[in-house]
Design a protein around this motif. Structure first.
Motif: not given
Length: 271
Positions: A11-27, A31-41
């Motif tokens: 959980i700490l790693l996920v929060v630190t790297n601004s990664i948001t996981y999907g609720v129903t699966n982890l494909q 799985v997306s992340y945000t960098r410089n205001g842009q979100t990408k899977s």
């Protein structure tokens, strides 16, 4: 370490790297992340990386192929080999010279890689450029024949003629591959056979007479006759051939042997 601790660390790693996981699966699609205001899977990013990696691999293959076919010219050639050097064409015509200090014998539009057939009392049809020597990774090329004639007047200062011969070589025969140019010297002619005697070695013998840019005396130049002997005299007014020497840059490469367009099928091609 218990499973609960692993969950906290994750959980700490996920929060630190601004990664948001999907609720129903982890494909990776979810799985997306945000960098410089842009979100990408993650999948999008992986696809981009794979594409870039493929391009890099392709570039590396091309570089490898190029390295396998291209070499430094100095590492491949031998003395006497033909090289597909191009000195260009004559822009103007000039008749055979008849007075001291003049060059000529060529027609506008003709190649400087070819020869004036007669300058002295012999004749030649030799064309192209040959390896004269290799010094510190620099290849020296000499014209196989005589691209023009030079007239030396009896009693004239030899040093001024040497300067004119060297200036003509640099002015008329250098291209982007050349580091410098000069008129062939007596030492260069001598070194071909280590003798001033006649020879059948065509690197020195052209079939006609030609000057070498070394003074025999204050009023004479050395020359090579049609049989390859090296002489000088200070009592004749003479029109002989002129052989320029090109010193190529040490960085000049070759892609291998092929036609130079002058009848030599094994000339080294420049890259």
């Amino acid at each position: 370490m218990g499973g609960g601790y692993l969950l906290i660390i994750l959980i700490l790693l996920v929060v630190t790297n601004s990664i948001t996981y999907g609720v129903t699966n982890l494909q990776s699609e979810s799985v997306s992340y945000t960098r410089n205001g842009q979100t990408k899977s993650v999948k999008e990013t992986l696809d981009e990386l794979i594409t870039k990696s493929s391009k890099v691999d392709d570039l590396e293959r091309k570089v490898t192929d190029y390295e396998q076919t291209v070499h430094y010219l100095a590492d491949k050639v031998n003395v006497g080999d033909y090289v597909a050097y191009d000195a260009g064409t004559w822009k103007n015509s000039s008749k055979l010279p008849t007075s001291h200090g003049n060059f000529g014998g060529y027609e506008a539009g003709t190649s400087k890689n070819e020869s004036v057939s007669v300058c002295g009392s012999g004749s030649t049809n030799l064309k192209g450029w040959r390896v004269l020597k290799i010094v510190n990774k620099q290849v020296y090329l000499v014209h196989a024949g005589q691209p023009e004639c030079y007239y030396y007047g009896v009693g004239e200062d030899s040093e001024s003629s040497i300067k004119m011969l060297n200036d003509e070589a640099a002015k008329e025969y250098k291209n982007s591959y050349a580091d410098s140019a000069h008129a062939m010297t007596q030492a260069e002619a001598y070194d071909i056979t280590k003798s001033i005697d006649g020879t059948d070695e065509t690197l020195r013998t052209t079939g006609d007479y030609y000057w070498v840019a070394t003074k025999g005396s204050s009023i004479s130049l050395w020359y090579v006759n049609k049989d390859g002997y090296i002489f000088y005299n200070d009592h004749d007014t003479l029109r002989f051939g002129f052989r320029p020497v090109i010193v190529l840059k040490s960085t000049v490469l070759t892609t291998g042997q092929g036609s130079d367009g002058l009848g030599h099928s094994n000339a080294w091609k420049l890259a």
